[in-house]
Design an enzyme around this catalytic site. Structure first.
Site, PDB file in Angstrom:
ATOM      1  N   HIS A  33     -16.502   2.660   3.704  1.00  0.00           N
ATOM      2  CA  HIS A  33     -14.635   2.439   3.794  1.00  0.00           C
ATOM      3  C   HIS A  33     -15.337   0.565   3.126  1.00  0.00           C
ATOM      4  O   HIS A  33     -14.076   0.074   2.617  1.00  0.00           O
ATOM      5  CB  HIS A  33     -15.240   2.447   6.082  1.00  0.00           C
ATOM      6  N   ASP A 138      -8.951  -0.736   8.967  1.00  0.00           N
ATOM      7  CA  ASP A 138      -9.633   0.606   8.770  1.00  0.00           C
ATOM      8  C   ASP A 138      -9.182   1.620   9.939  1.00  0.00           C
ATOM      9  O   ASP A 138      -9.352   1.143  11.430  1.00  0.00           O
ATOM     10  CB  ASP A 138     -11.347   0.829   9.043  1.00  0.00           C
ATOM     11  N   GLN A 363     -21.864   3.498 -10.695  1.00  0.00           N
ATOM     12  CA  GLN A 363     -21.290   4.735 -10.640  1.00  0.00           C
ATOM     13  C   GLN A 363     -19.783   4.925 -11.502  1.00  0.00           C
ATOM     14  O   GLN A 363     -19.498   5.837 -12.036  1.00  0.00           O
ATOM     15  CB  GLN A 363     -20.926   5.503  -8.867  1.00  0.00           C
ATOM     16  N   ASN A 382     -14.584   8.328  -2.034  1.00  0.00           N
ATOM     17  CA  ASN A 382     -14.702   7.317  -3.407  1.00  0.00           C
ATOM     18  C   ASN A 382     -15.268   7.981  -4.629  1.00  0.00           C
ATOM     19  O   ASN A 382     -14.848   7.963  -5.674  1.00  0.00           O
ATOM     20  CB  ASN A 382     -16.342   6.134  -2.426  1.00  0.00           C
ATOM     21  N   GLU A 386     -13.165   8.835  -7.608  1.00  0.00           N
ATOM     22  CA  GLU A 386     -13.613   7.720  -9.236  1.00  0.00           C
ATOM     23  C   GLU A 386     -13.726   9.008 -10.261  1.00  0.00           C
ATOM     24  O   GLU A 386     -13.723   8.882 -11.632  1.00  0.00           O
ATOM     25  CB  GLU A 386     -14.854   7.807  -8.728  1.00  0.00           C
TER      26      GLU A 386
END
Length: 483
Positions: A33, A138, A363, A382, A386
């Site tokens: 988050h 959020d 990453q 995520n 990606e």
């Protein structure tokens, strides 16, 4: 530019009257988050918009330490550290009945409850000094922003960190839909977009009871007159499911502003990444390496780790494996970090075919590298975004939360991945790991999935170029909040 923490007392706020808009980000203190709102902050800052990122000192530091720079900024992001009472930080429990990281719930609850008072005071001071104050929070931090809607020149946007696919399902469920027991428009929508053959799992299977209650509590406290909802996705990936959300919740404006993560690795980003794995990747053949990582909330038993190790070794494929324990509520409390053991002689067994990383791995840079040809992942959002933006296909191994539903999206709807095994399996064997790696990397079925992933990656990257669909959506949002 220097992006250090700025601990600014609420009575000492810069005068931003010369700006049309100032944005305050309120993230949930979990890596997946924090990461998304920090990426969004960087993108908005390129439009000459000042950004304030608020949270505890621990979680702000975490966000910055693991930050991926996009190489562009017009304003340094200002981080505001607010004190809250100490909260429990139990270690992750790999033997827990449910794979959800329940050990993080105390930190979520503490932030949602105790950030409210200092945050409101800060926003009150800031709103009187700007033309428009935009609060992006959020959706699980609604408690923290209670009362914000009453501030002058202030509007709030709730940010949802999961796929539009998962949000559309959740929206239907919140409207009371039960498959086969409802008639009317909701049934028509559900059956059109979520047919039975998708075999979508229920919310109750994905989350433990205590977290479901936290979700319900925070959604009940969403500002009634919020200005809209924001998603880290885009129409070229999930247009049909964004349409579902708009039909189910027409009372809100919905903004698909993703992808937030960098879609191109700039020279400045490359220079920031000095991890040894990048030099190892440079020596490999194109699309020959599978990257293995299960995110920051997955805790595995030693036996499961052993099965993964053996499966990867037997696959005869090159791999990078990030083998870390799950985060706890304070990632800087390293006293109870568990370091899993690999089978004896494992380094000799894999030779130069594999690389095991025990620390934080870059990453985005790994997935963007030309040598990376696959990604074994838990399918956190995520990681999904990606992988899609870099055109890398996935071997999906969901653990909890939105991950089982994301797996359906990735493998059955978008067809950019293959499923490892039934996600509720108690122990996934080395044979299953070996098979799925081979399927993804060297089989004909995998070749089709790889082509789909490459095609989707190209479409997404084109969408963020000048006059691309995603770029136009982002610019429309900036124009809207700057009006």
């Amino acid at each position: 530019m220097n992006n250090q923490n700025h601990i600014i007392p609420c009575n000492v706020v810069k005068n931003y009257n010369y700006f049309r808009v100032v944005v305050v980000m309120v993230p949930l203190p979990a890596q997946g988050h924090l990461n998304q709102l920090l990426h969004l902050s960087q993108l908005l800052s390129t439009f000459d918009i000042p950004i304030h990122f608020v949270g505890t000192a621990t979680h702000n530091r975490q966000a910055q330490l693991r930050r991926v720079h996009n190489g562009q900024t017009n304003h340094p992001i200002e981080f505001h550290d607010f004190d809250i009472p100490p909260f429990p930080c139990p270690p992750p429990n790999p033997a827990a009945t449910h794979k959800f990281p329940s050990h993080l719930i105390p930190s979520f609850t503490a932030a949602a409850v105790h950030l409210h008072r200092p945050l409101l005071a800060f926003l009150q001071a800031l709103s009187s000094k700007v033309k428009r104050l935009v609060v992006i929070h959020d959706s699980l931090m609604s408690s923290a922003i209670q009362g914000v809607d009453s501030l002058p020149n202030t509007e709030t946007y709730s940010f949802h960190t999961v796929s539009a696919f998962a949000i559309a399902l959740h929206s239907l469920e919140r409207k009371g839909f039960v498959y086969g027991r409802n008639d009317g428009e909701m049934t028509t929508i559900y059956e059109e977009y979520f047919p039975k053959e998708l075999n979508v799992v229920s919310m109750e299977e994905c989350f433990p009871t205590e977290f479901l209650e936290l979700i319900r509590t925070q959604f009940r406290q969403l500002p009634k007159m919020g200005a809209g909802k924001i998603y880290n996705t885009c129409k070229v990936i999930e247009g049909q499911f964004l349409d579902v959300i708009k039909r189910v919740e027409p009372e809100f404006r919905h903004w698909a502003l993703g992808p937030f993560n960098p879609v191109k690795i700039s020279s400045s980003m490359q220079s920031c990444s000095s991890h040894s794995c990048m030099a190892w990747l440079d020596q490999q053949e194109p699309r020959s390496v599978i990257y293995v990582s299960f995110g920051t909330t997955t805790a595995m038993k030693d036996q499961q780790i052993k099965e993964i190790a053996i499966g990867l070794a037997r696959s005869d494929q090159k791999f990078i494996w990030v083998l870390r324990d799950a985060d706890n509520g304070d990632v800087f409390n390293t006293s109870e970090i568990r370091k899993s053991k690999l089978p004896e002689g494992y380094d000799h067994l894999i030779g130069d075919r594999g690389l095991v990383i025990r620390d934080w791995a870059p990453q985005v840079e790994i997935l963007s590298h030309w040598a990376t040809g696959g990604f074994m992942t838990h399918c956190g959002w995520n990681s999904c975004m990606e992988s899609m933006t870099t055109g890398v296909p996935v071997a999906a191994w969901p653990m909890h939360s939105d991950q089982p539903r994301n797996t359906v999206l990735m493998t059955m709807v978008l067809r950019v991945g293959v499923v490892l095994e039934e996600w509720r399996q108690e122990l996934v064997t080395a044979h299953a790991v070996e098979e799925v790696v081979r399927k993804l990397m060297v089989s004909e079925e995998g070749a089709e999935v790889r082509r789909n992933a490459e095609r989707l990656g190209n479409i997404v990257r084109q969408s963020v170029e000048d006059d691309g669909e995603s770029r136009r959506e982002f610019e429309a949002f900036v124009a809207h909040i700057s009006r």
